[in-house]
Scaffold this motif. Structure first.
Motif, PDB file in Angstrom:
ATOM      1  N   TYR A  52      -6.203  70.809  -8.175  1.00  0.00           N
ATOM      2  CA  TYR A  52      -7.261  69.845  -8.518  1.00  0.00           C
ATOM      3  C   TYR A  52      -8.160  69.585  -7.309  1.00  0.00           C
ATOM      4  O   TYR A  52      -9.389  69.604  -7.425  1.00  0.00           O
ATOM      5  CB  TYR A  52      -6.643  68.530  -9.007  1.00  0.00           C
ATOM      6  CG  TYR A  52      -7.683  67.507  -9.375  1.00  0.00           C
ATOM      7  CD1 TYR A  52      -8.366  67.590 -10.583  1.00  0.00           C
ATOM      8  CD2 TYR A  52      -8.010  66.465  -8.515  1.00  0.00           C
ATOM      9  CE1 TYR A  52      -9.341  66.664 -10.926  1.00  0.00           C
ATOM     10  CE2 TYR A  52      -8.983  65.534  -8.846  1.00  0.00           C
ATOM     11  CZ  TYR A  52      -9.642  65.642 -10.051  1.00  0.00           C
ATOM     12  OH  TYR A  52     -10.620  64.732 -10.378  1.00  0.00           O
ATOM     13  N   LEU A  53      -7.566  69.355  -6.151  1.00  0.00           N
ATOM     14  CA  LEU A  53      -8.350  69.093  -4.941  1.00  0.00           C
ATOM     15  C   LEU A  53      -9.253  70.274  -4.609  1.00  0.00           C
ATOM     16  O   LEU A  53     -10.424  70.097  -4.263  1.00  0.00           O
ATOM     17  CB  LEU A  53      -7.416  68.777  -3.774  1.00  0.00           C
ATOM     18  CG  LEU A  53      -6.636  67.476  -3.915  1.00  0.00           C
ATOM     19  CD1 LEU A  53      -5.502  67.420  -2.901  1.00  0.00           C
ATOM     20  CD2 LEU A  53      -7.567  66.287  -3.783  1.00  0.00           C
ATOM     21  N   TYR A  54      -8.720  71.463  -4.737  1.00  0.00           N
ATOM     22  CA  TYR A  54      -9.485  72.675  -4.443  1.00  0.00           C
ATOM     23  C   TYR A  54     -10.690  72.809  -5.376  1.00  0.00           C
ATOM     24  O   TYR A  54     -11.799  73.102  -4.944  1.00  0.00           O
ATOM     25  CB  TYR A  54      -8.554  73.890  -4.584  1.00  0.00           C
ATOM     26  CG  TYR A  54      -9.208  75.205  -4.246  1.00  0.00           C
ATOM     27  CD1 TYR A  54      -9.269  75.644  -2.935  1.00  0.00           C
ATOM     28  CD2 TYR A  54      -9.746  76.017  -5.245  1.00  0.00           C
ATOM     29  CE1 TYR A  54      -9.854  76.853  -2.610  1.00  0.00           C
ATOM     30  CE2 TYR A  54     -10.324  77.241  -4.930  1.00  0.00           C
ATOM     31  CZ  TYR A  54     -10.381  77.649  -3.613  1.00  0.00           C
ATOM     32  OH  TYR A  54     -10.969  78.840  -3.305  1.00  0.00           O
ATOM     33  N   HIS A  55     -10.477  72.586  -6.655  1.00  0.00           N
ATOM     34  CA  HIS A  55     -11.533  72.822  -7.639  1.00  0.00           C
ATOM     35  C   HIS A  55     -12.510  71.654  -7.785  1.00  0.00           C
ATOM     36  O   HIS A  55     -13.527  71.810  -8.467  1.00  0.00           O
ATOM     37  CB  HIS A  55     -10.931  73.214  -8.986  1.00  0.00           C
ATOM     38  CG  HIS A  55     -10.354  74.595  -8.933  1.00  0.00           C
ATOM     39  ND1 HIS A  55     -11.125  75.735  -8.953  1.00  0.00           N
ATOM     40  CD2 HIS A  55      -9.080  75.023  -8.799  1.00  0.00           C
ATOM     41  CE1 HIS A  55     -10.359  76.797  -8.852  1.00  0.00           C
ATOM     42  NE2 HIS A  55      -9.109  76.393  -8.756  1.00  0.00           N
ATOM     43  N   THR A  56     -12.229  70.528  -7.146  1.00  0.00           N
ATOM     44  CA  THR A  56     -13.203  69.436  -7.147  1.00  0.00           C
ATOM     45  C   THR A  56     -13.976  69.383  -5.830  1.00  0.00           C
ATOM     46  O   THR A  56     -14.782  68.494  -5.614  1.00  0.00           O
ATOM     47  CB  THR A  56     -12.528  68.067  -7.411  1.00  0.00           C
ATOM     48  OG1 THR A  56     -11.509  67.845  -6.437  1.00  0.00           O
ATOM     49  CG2 THR A  56     -11.962  68.010  -8.814  1.00  0.00           C
ATOM     50  N   TRP A  57     -13.749  70.353  -4.966  1.00  0.00           N
ATOM     51  CA  TRP A  57     -14.472  70.481  -3.700  1.00  0.00           C
ATOM     52  C   TRP A  57     -15.555  71.514  -3.930  1.00  0.00           C
ATOM     53  O   TRP A  57     -15.283  72.641  -4.366  1.00  0.00           O
ATOM     54  CB  TRP A  57     -13.523  70.939  -2.616  1.00  0.00           C
ATOM     55  CG  TRP A  57     -14.001  70.792  -1.208  1.00  0.00           C
ATOM     56  CD1 TRP A  57     -15.285  70.846  -0.750  1.00  0.00           C
ATOM     57  CD2 TRP A  57     -13.184  70.573  -0.066  1.00  0.00           C
ATOM     58  NE1 TRP A  57     -15.316  70.685   0.606  1.00  0.00           N
ATOM     59  CE2 TRP A  57     -14.031  70.506   1.050  1.00  0.00           C
ATOM     60  CE3 TRP A  57     -11.814  70.436   0.125  1.00  0.00           C
ATOM     61  CZ2 TRP A  57     -13.549  70.300   2.348  1.00  0.00           C
ATOM     62  CZ3 TRP A  57     -11.340  70.234   1.402  1.00  0.00           C
ATOM     63  CH2 TRP A  57     -12.202  70.166   2.503  1.00  0.00           C
ATOM     64  N   ASP A  58     -16.797  71.172  -3.661  1.00  0.00           N
ATOM     65  CA  ASP A  58     -17.922  72.078  -3.896  1.00  0.00           C
ATOM     66  C   ASP A  58     -17.699  73.383  -3.145  1.00  0.00           C
ATOM     67  O   ASP A  58     -17.421  73.372  -1.948  1.00  0.00           O
ATOM     68  CB  ASP A  58     -19.224  71.411  -3.446  1.00  0.00           C
ATOM     69  CG  ASP A  58     -20.443  72.161  -3.933  1.00  0.00           C
ATOM     70  OD1 ASP A  58     -20.721  73.254  -3.406  1.00  0.00           O
ATOM     71  OD2 ASP A  58     -21.112  71.645  -4.841  1.00  0.00           O
ATOM     72  N   PRO A  59     -17.809  74.529  -3.829  1.00  0.00           N
ATOM     73  CA  PRO A  59     -17.560  75.812  -3.159  1.00  0.00           C
ATOM     74  C   PRO A  59     -18.527  76.100  -2.016  1.00  0.00           C
ATOM     75  O   PRO A  59     -18.198  76.869  -1.116  1.00  0.00           O
ATOM     76  CB  PRO A  59     -17.710  76.853  -4.272  1.00  0.00           C
ATOM     77  CG  PRO A  59     -18.145  76.145  -5.490  1.00  0.00           C
ATOM     78  CD  PRO A  59     -18.077  74.680  -5.248  1.00  0.00           C
ATOM     79  N   ASP A  60     -19.708  75.458  -2.013  1.00  0.00           N
ATOM     80  CA  ASP A  60     -20.665  75.683  -0.930  1.00  0.00           C
ATOM     81  C   ASP A  60     -20.214  75.057   0.386  1.00  0.00           C
ATOM     82  O   ASP A  60     -20.670  75.479   1.453  1.00  0.00           O
ATOM     83  CB  ASP A  60     -22.044  75.120  -1.295  1.00  0.00           C
ATOM     84  CG  ASP A  60     -22.716  75.902  -2.408  1.00  0.00           C
ATOM     85  OD1 ASP A  60     -22.269  77.031  -2.715  1.00  0.00           O
ATOM     86  OD2 ASP A  60     -23.687  75.377  -2.984  1.00  0.00           O
ATOM     87  N   THR A  61     -19.352  74.042   0.335  1.00  0.00           N
ATOM     88  CA  THR A  61     -18.921  73.360   1.562  1.00  0.00           C
ATOM     89  C   THR A  61     -17.419  73.432   1.793  1.00  0.00           C
ATOM     90  O   THR A  61     -16.939  72.997   2.836  1.00  0.00           O
ATOM     91  CB  THR A  61     -19.339  71.874   1.528  1.00  0.00           C
ATOM     92  OG1 THR A  61     -18.756  71.244   0.389  1.00  0.00           O
ATOM     93  CG2 THR A  61     -20.851  71.728   1.504  1.00  0.00           C
ATOM     94  N   ARG A  62     -16.686  73.998   0.867  1.00  0.00           N
ATOM     95  CA  ARG A  62     -15.227  74.096   0.992  1.00  0.00           C
ATOM     96  C   ARG A  62     -14.869  75.117   2.063  1.00  0.00           C
ATOM     97  O   ARG A  62     -15.448  76.202   2.117  1.00  0.00           O
ATOM     98  CB  ARG A  62     -14.649  74.516  -0.366  1.00  0.00           C
ATOM     99  CG  ARG A  62     -13.147  74.581  -0.408  1.00  0.00           C
ATOM    100  CD  ARG A  62     -12.633  74.878  -1.813  1.00  0.00           C
ATOM    101  NE  ARG A  62     -13.239  76.059  -2.382  1.00  0.00           N
ATOM    102  CZ  ARG A  62     -13.637  76.164  -3.653  1.00  0.00           C
ATOM    103  NH1 ARG A  62     -13.498  75.187  -4.496  1.00  0.00           N
ATOM    104  NH2 ARG A  62     -14.178  77.297  -4.078  1.00  0.00           N
ATOM    105  N   ASP A  63     -13.918  74.785   2.907  1.00  0.00           N
ATOM    106  CA  ASP A  63     -13.425  75.682   3.942  1.00  0.00           C
ATOM    107  C   ASP A  63     -12.822  76.915   3.266  1.00  0.00           C
ATOM    108  O   ASP A  63     -11.941  76.793   2.414  1.00  0.00           O
ATOM    109  CB  ASP A  63     -12.373  74.961   4.777  1.00  0.00           C
ATOM    110  CG  ASP A  63     -11.839  75.780   5.939  1.00  0.00           C
ATOM    111  OD1 ASP A  63     -11.995  77.027   5.949  1.00  0.00           O
ATOM    112  OD2 ASP A  63     -11.255  75.174   6.843  1.00  0.00           O
ATOM    113  N   THR A  64     -13.290  78.088   3.632  1.00  0.00           N
ATOM    114  CA  THR A  64     -12.829  79.315   2.979  1.00  0.00           C
ATOM    115  C   THR A  64     -11.359  79.611   3.267  1.00  0.00           C
ATOM    116  O   THR A  64     -10.746  80.385   2.545  1.00  0.00           O
ATOM    117  CB  THR A  64     -13.690  80.521   3.398  1.00  0.00           C
ATOM    118  OG1 THR A  64     -13.657  80.632   4.831  1.00  0.00           O
ATOM    119  CG2 THR A  64     -15.126  80.370   2.924  1.00  0.00           C
TER     120      THR A  64
END
Length: 167
Positions: A52-64
């Motif tokens: 849930y935490l991963y998928h609610t973090w915008d992919p443009d700013t999420r640490d890869t």
């Protein structure tokens, strides 16, 4: 007799089943940045909700380097959430909060019962009808400190403050 669930960790005063659980189970997306912030806090507090935490973090700013499995790991006990301010302007939002916690593995020499506070102003963006966490400013300047009129608006819209949230 109706079955009740424990209070939601987010501090809303509602039962978990009526508050953050529907977001965690993807039955209902959070309707506001504050609802998303509360559900993310609850996910950290409950643990094992890295997906849930991963998928609610915008992919443009999420640490890869982040994975749902890494986000499942708990390093503290979350003790309470205070929402200090919540703002929405179009598809942008901010939530300023204080999250109280106790580290599970305190640094050598630190008191084992030491409590700490994470004070953050988080930014959110709505895309395709869903709010996502963008990033956060730790120990933000007080909202009462008005930005200069020609400075970028602190809500993250990219507009000048005089044309956005701060008249």
């Amino acid at each position: 007799m109706p079955q009740t669930t424990p209070p939601c960790p987010c501090g809303s005063g509602h039962n978990y089943a009526d508050c953050c659980q529907p977001h965690h189970l993807d039955e209902r997306p959070p309707a506001t940045p504050e609802a998303l912030m509360r559900s993310r806090y609850s996910a950290f507090a409950l643990g094992n909700l890295g997906y849930y935490l991963y998928h609610t973090w915008d992919p443009d700013t999420r640490d890869t380097a982040l994975t749902p499995e890494l986000l499942d790991q708990r390093d503290c006990d979350w003790l309470g959430l205070e929402i200090l301010e919540s703002r929405v302007r179009g598809s942008q939002g901010t939530v300023t909060f204080k999250a109280h916690y106790r580290p599970l593995n305190p640094a050598p020499g630190a008191a084992t019962e030491a409590k700490a506070v994470l004070h953050e102003r988080s930014r959110f963006r709505r895309r395709q009808g869903r709010w996502r966490y963008l990033d956060g400013e730790i120990d933000p300047t007080p909202a009462s400190a008005s930005p200069q009129r020609n400075a970028p608006c602190p809500c993250g819209s990219g507009k000048k403050a005089k044309r956005c949230c701060h008249p």
